[in-house]
Write a protein that holds these residues in place. Structure first.
Motif, mmCIF file in Angstrom:
data_model
loop_
_atom_site.group_PDB
_atom_site.id
_atom_site.type_symbol
_atom_site.label_atom_id
_atom_site.label_comp_id
_atom_site.label_asym_id
_atom_site.label_seq_id
_atom_site.Cartn_x
_atom_site.Cartn_y
_atom_site.Cartn_z
ATOM 1 N N GLY A 52 1.209 -0.850 -0.400
ATOM 2 C CA GLY A 52 -0.160 -0.332 0.498
ATOM 3 C C GLY A 52 1.017 1.342 -0.120
ATOM 4 N N VAL A 53 1.959 1.459 -0.380
ATOM 5 C CA VAL A 53 2.671 2.637 -0.944
ATOM 6 C C VAL A 53 2.882 2.431 -2.462
ATOM 7 N N SER A 54 3.960 3.966 -2.845
ATOM 8 C CA SER A 54 4.444 4.473 -4.112
ATOM 9 C C SER A 54 5.196 3.403 -4.396
ATOM 10 N N PRO A 55 5.475 3.371 -5.063
ATOM 11 C CA PRO A 55 7.379 3.092 -6.178
ATOM 12 C C PRO A 55 7.765 3.903 -5.567
ATOM 13 N N GLY A 56 7.829 5.639 -4.764
ATOM 14 C CA GLY A 56 9.105 6.190 -4.535
ATOM 15 C C GLY A 56 9.450 6.111 -3.398
ATOM 16 N N VAL A 57 8.988 4.958 -2.261
ATOM 17 C CA VAL A 57 8.691 4.197 -1.331
ATOM 18 C C VAL A 57 10.129 3.913 -1.112
ATOM 19 N N LEU A 58 10.530 2.405 -2.312
ATOM 20 C CA LEU A 58 10.772 1.800 -2.487
ATOM 21 C C LEU A 58 12.644 2.500 -3.168
ATOM 22 N N ARG A 59 11.736 2.949 -3.330
ATOM 23 C CA ARG A 59 12.940 4.365 -4.136
ATOM 24 C C ARG A 59 13.841 4.982 -3.093
ATOM 25 N N GLY A 60 13.407 4.762 -2.248
ATOM 26 C CA GLY A 60 13.542 5.822 -0.743
ATOM 27 C C GLY A 60 15.065 4.856 0.071
ATOM 28 N N MET A 61 13.847 3.365 0.174
ATOM 29 C CA MET A 61 14.040 2.243 1.174
ATOM 30 C C MET A 61 15.299 2.209 0.368
ATOM 31 N N ALA A 62 15.737 1.712 -0.850
ATOM 32 C CA ALA A 62 16.997 1.253 -1.171
ATOM 33 C C ALA A 62 18.319 2.356 -1.526
ATOM 34 N N ASP A 63 17.681 3.658 -1.213
ATOM 35 C CA ASP A 63 19.231 4.858 -1.363
ATOM 36 C C ASP A 63 19.525 4.738 0.129
ATOM 37 N N ASN A 64 17.709 3.599 1.424
ATOM 38 C CA ASN A 64 18.926 4.156 2.849
ATOM 39 C C ASN A 64 19.111 2.398 3.209
ATOM 40 N N GLY A 65 19.771 2.250 2.098
ATOM 41 C CA GLY A 65 20.420 1.060 2.393
ATOM 42 C C GLY A 65 19.064 -0.289 2.749
ATOM 43 N N LEU A 66 17.532 -0.425 2.973
ATOM 44 C CA LEU A 66 17.434 -0.976 3.049
ATOM 45 C C LEU A 66 16.630 -2.506 2.117
ATOM 46 N N LEU A 67 16.983 -1.786 1.299
ATOM 47 C CA LEU A 67 16.297 -2.584 -0.708
ATOM 48 C C LEU A 67 17.987 -2.526 -1.162
ATOM 49 N N ARG A 68 17.556 -3.936 -2.126
ATOM 50 C CA ARG A 68 18.678 -2.984 -3.271
ATOM 51 C C ARG A 68 17.753 -3.774 -4.065
ATOM 52 N N PRO A 69 18.563 -3.739 -4.959
ATOM 53 C CA PRO A 69 17.866 -4.325 -6.748
ATOM 54 C C PRO A 69 18.466 -5.376 -6.978
ATOM 55 N N ALA A 70 17.303 -6.498 -7.567
ATOM 56 C CA ALA A 70 18.188 -7.743 -7.877
ATOM 57 C C ALA A 70 17.408 -8.287 -8.797
ATOM 58 N N ALA A 71 18.071 -9.200 -9.952
ATOM 59 C CA ALA A 71 16.887 -9.793 -10.760
ATOM 60 C C ALA A 71 16.012 -10.114 -10.193
ATOM 61 N N LEU A 72 14.575 -10.430 -11.231
ATOM 62 C CA LEU A 72 13.609 -10.838 -10.986
ATOM 63 C C LEU A 72 13.844 -12.679 -11.508
ATOM 64 N N PRO A 73 13.699 -13.596 -10.969
ATOM 65 C CA PRO A 73 13.698 -14.980 -11.551
ATOM 66 C C PRO A 73 12.339 -15.119 -12.790
ATOM 67 N N ARG A 74 13.658 -15.591 -13.377
ATOM 68 C CA ARG A 74 12.049 -15.901 -14.856
ATOM 69 C C ARG A 74 11.174 -17.225 -14.969
ATOM 70 N N ALA A 75 9.919 -15.997 -15.135
ATOM 71 C CA ALA A 75 8.944 -17.372 -14.863
ATOM 72 C C ALA A 75 8.879 -18.545 -15.690
ATOM 73 N N ALA A 76 8.122 -19.295 -15.833
ATOM 74 C CA ALA A 76 8.473 -20.534 -16.617
ATOM 75 C C ALA A 76 7.214 -20.080 -17.730
ATOM 76 N N ARG A 77 8.101 -20.209 -18.819
ATOM 77 C CA ARG A 77 7.345 -19.949 -20.062
ATOM 78 C C ARG A 77 6.238 -19.992 -20.379
ATOM 79 N N PHE A 78 5.812 -21.927 -19.944
ATOM 80 C CA PHE A 78 4.653 -22.631 -20.309
ATOM 81 C C PHE A 78 4.863 -23.939 -19.052
#
Length: 745
Positions: free
Chosen positions: A175-201
């Motif tokens: 229930g937050v805006s995407p800006g909250v996530l970016r702020g948490m990354a700037d403050n060291g709470l989150l870090r970007p990572a590659a999403l696991p690829r979903a099975a195509r079929f």
């Protein structure tokens, strides 16, 4: 494949030239063969690797190819070798697919690169798959102590250590805006990572409860399962009357292939057939298979090709081009409606997908199942000679009986003047509709009328590019050539004599039959099923739904309605012109006509209510009509074989056609004459022609044909190569080779 993106390019290392490994690379171009290149020092350039190779001023993706054991070509010196730029991060092409490409090229006399191009038909699949970024919890630690607001707390509570979350879904869940996530990354709470690829079929479940099989079906299914479980090559004909449940039987073989952990390919002759077929597949396995045909979008083609190569597409259903997909472990190949001429590709690399499917299965060590209610004479001959096994389903499933078939002698019961339906057929359709049942009128001719002529001077509207009449499509107000696509508006006056309002349609197409039906049964809900009105699988699926939901009373259709459809409320089929396919003197005319009309007849009476089929014919005594009335197709095919055997016609002999074409008629004649004079002359081989092709002008090119006829034991490819090598063909003249032709236009 065209030029390559910058990310694949590499510098050209000229050091240690003498020690650099030499590799052969086949490019997807109509070239004579593979080219030698130098592999970069650290490149893993084993056969099958996809590499970026320079050619002239561009870079092209090709495949490292196997070196011929007894190559007579002088090797290019090491100093002259060019290095290829990179090896692409994509699964290597399997040895069985490489052997298949070489086999098809050799059999059809096509450049290997032209065949390779069909196996590389999804260029985007060779690029690294796109990576989607998400968020994960940052590891604890660090000197700063970021403030934890209520919003941030909700984000942290929604996440688990080590898992990666898509930003939009995480923000919505917390229930937050995407800006909250970016702020948490700037403050060291989150870090970007590659999403696991979903099975195509989704993986089909072989244990998913499917339809109950009858005793005969269960025996047939057990036989096919045994073929698949053996993990060895073999060909089996699954023959059964229309409505006998052949699809459900071979889907049991697909289930066995899945249990073995291998991949299965099911080939259909028409992509429109995939609509009801997919319903049956879902009912048997709970999910959909991967689809491969010309209507599939570029992104889906990319994902499907890559999924097949990585073993993530356990089952593929597709058209003939699916044969060239990169299956790493193919265990079963099914060719449904194996008799269909739609499996023959006439342009580019000319091949018959049914025959090549047998070869693909042999090279992969897979079982091959050929399926038909009306098997081709070639397949029946292979069964009789012991090369193929056979499993038969002699009765319809669920207690339904085969329809009764009757002829209407148009000499005795003709239609009214200007009409095309006999009073006998009109009465039968009326009675069927009155009972609340569905009827079908079949005519294998698109459009409104096959010919438009001038009543004053007799001029016929002809295609300017082809030896063909223009077909009137009244609903679209156009005259169209069904060979090259040329279209024009109907003129207000005759182009020859200038008389206004004198052009008249001659003969019926399905649109004209639909018009007549509207006058006869104005209250009936009608649907025209033709390739013009059902351009793809989605339209076909909607038509099938409307018929099954009884939103349609009367179907008017071309050959697209003949194959595979199951309409339980359809009880009457009327064939408007049963003689249509018998004209022209084609070698296979009788065989094709009996197959087509038997398939059409098989749409009637597939549930409780009995079916009836009426064939309008000027020759009800013809063997084809008599075979359809009696239902004894085996006797008809035996007689057909007996007429071909003495003359050595297929399947008791071999045919290969040379089609010479040029924009200038003189050039076509000259090259055809030269080929005729150089024709091989020895025992067991005969050359017929040259002669103008039935379509002597096609797409603006003049065409001449020569036909090589040989004994069954003669390998025609060496004969053709030697023949063609003795004639210098001008650059602007094209000579197309068609080994085992199925048509002669």
């Amino acid at each position: 494949m065209g030029r390559v993106s910058e990310k694949h390019r590499g510098g050209k290392d000229t050091t240690n030239v003498a020690r650099a490994p030499r590799v052969r690379v086949l490019l997807p171009l109509p070239l004579a063969g593979a080219y030698d290149y130098r592999a970069p020092p650290d490149a893993d350039a084993r056969p099958g690797a996809f590499v970026v190779a320079p050619l002239n001023q561009r870079e092209i993706i090709g495949v490292v190819w196997d070196r011929e054991a007894n190559s007579s070509e002088p090797p290019v010196s090491d100093a002259r070798l060019k290095p290829f730029a990179a090896v692409l991060p994509v699964p290597s092409m399997t040895a069985s697919l490489r052997r298949f490409i070489d086999w098809v090229a050799s059999y059809t006399l096509s450049p290997p690169g032209a065949v390779l191009r069909m196996a590389m038909s999804a260029p985007a699949a060779l690029e690294p798959p796109p990576v989607q970024a998400g968020w994960t919890l940052a590891p604890p630690g660090g000197n700063s102590q970021p403030r934890i607001t209520p919003e941030r707390r909700r984000v942290l509570d929604a996440m688990k250590p080590g898992e990666v979350y898509a930003g939009p879904r995480l923000a919505e869940a917390a229930g937050v805006s995407p800006g909250v996530l970016r702020g948490m990354a700037d403050n060291g709470l989150l870090r970007p990572a590659a999403l696991p690829r979903a099975a195509r079929f989704a993986r089909p479940d072989p244990g998913h409860p499917g339809p109950a099989l009858s005793g005969v079906q269960a025996e047939a299914a057990a036989a096919l399962r045994g073929k698949v479980a053996a993990k060895a090559f073999g060909v089996t004909l699954l023959a059964g009357v229309t409505g006998s449940g052949k699809t459900e039987v071979y889907l049991d073989a697909v289930a066995e292939c899945l249990r073995q952990g291998r991949q299965a390919l099911v080939m259909l002759p028409e992509i429109a057939l995939s609509a009801q077929w997919l319903d049956r597949f879902r009912a048997r396995f709970g999910v959909e298979p991967a689809l491969w045909h010309s209507e599939v979008g570029s992104r889906t083609r990319r994902d499907t090709w890559r999924a097949v190569a990585e073993g993530e597409a356990p089952v593929v259903v597709g058209a003939r081009s699916a044969l060239f997909l990169p299956f790493p472990d193919l265990g079963l190949v099914v060719v449904d409606e194996e008799h269909e001429t739609a499996f023959k590709q006439e342009d580019g690399v000319v091949y018959h997908a049914r025959d090549m499917a047998v070869v693909r299965a042999r090279l992969a060590g897979a079982a091959c199942v050929l399926v038909s209610a009306t098997p081709s004479l070639e397949t029946l001959n292979n069964v009789e000679s012991g090369r193929y096994d056979a499993v038969r389903l002699p009765q319809r499933h669920g207690g339904a009986g085969l329809p009764t078939v009757e002829t209407i002698d148009l000499r005795a019961k003709p239609p009214e003047r200007g009409r095309f339906l006999s009073p006998v057929l009109i009465e039968a359709v009326g009675q069927t509709l009155a009972r609340g049942e569905q009827a079908m009128l079949f005519l294998n001719r698109r459009g409104y009328a096959p010919l438009t002529l001038c009543r004053h001077c007799g001029h016929r509207m002809r295609c300017p590019n082809c030896t063909a009449w223009l077909v009137e499509h009244r609903a679209q107000r156009r005259l169209q050539c069904h060979h090259c696509g040329h279209a024009e508006a109907p003129p207000a006056e005759c182009p020859e004599c200038g008389t206004p309002n004198c052009l008249t349609p001659v003969g019926p197409g399905v649109e004209r039959i639909q018009e007549e039906a509207a006058l006869l049964w104005p209250e009936a809900r009608r649907l025209v099923m033709a390739s013009d009105t059902m351009p793809g699988p989605a339209a076909a699926a909607e038509a099938a739904r409307a018929i099954q939901e009884r939103e349609v009373d009367l179907i008017v259709g071309t050959q697209i309605v003949a194959k595979g459809w199951h309409f339980p409320h359809l009880t009457l089929v009327g064939v408007v012109d049963a003689d249509l396919g018998l004209a022209g003197g084609d070698l296979r005319a009788a065989e094709r006509t009996v197959q087509l009309l038997h398939q059409v007849a098989g749409r009637a009476g597939r549930a409780e209510a009995p079916g009836r089929v009426l064939l309008q014919s000027f020759s009800p005594e013809h063997p084809v009509m008599q075979a359809l009335v009696s239902g004894d197709l085996d006797a008809f095919m035996a007689e057909e074989a007996a007429t071909r055997r003495p003359g050595g016609w297929p399947p008791f002999g071999r045919l290969a056609a040379l089609i010479v074409s040029a924009e200038e008629e003189r050039e076509a004649d000259r090259t055809a004459r030269d080929l005729g004079q150089a024709a091989p002359q020895f025992d067991g081989v005969e050359v017929l022609g040259p002669a103008p092709a039935p379509l002597a002008l096609l797409r603006g090119r003049f065409r001449r044909r020569l036909l090589l006829k040989a004994r069954r034991d003669v390998a025609v490819q060496p004969v053709l190569r030697e023949w063609l090598s003795r004639v210098a063909v001008p650059a602007h003249v094209r000579v197309q080779v068609d080994v085992d032709p199925v048509g002669f236009l």
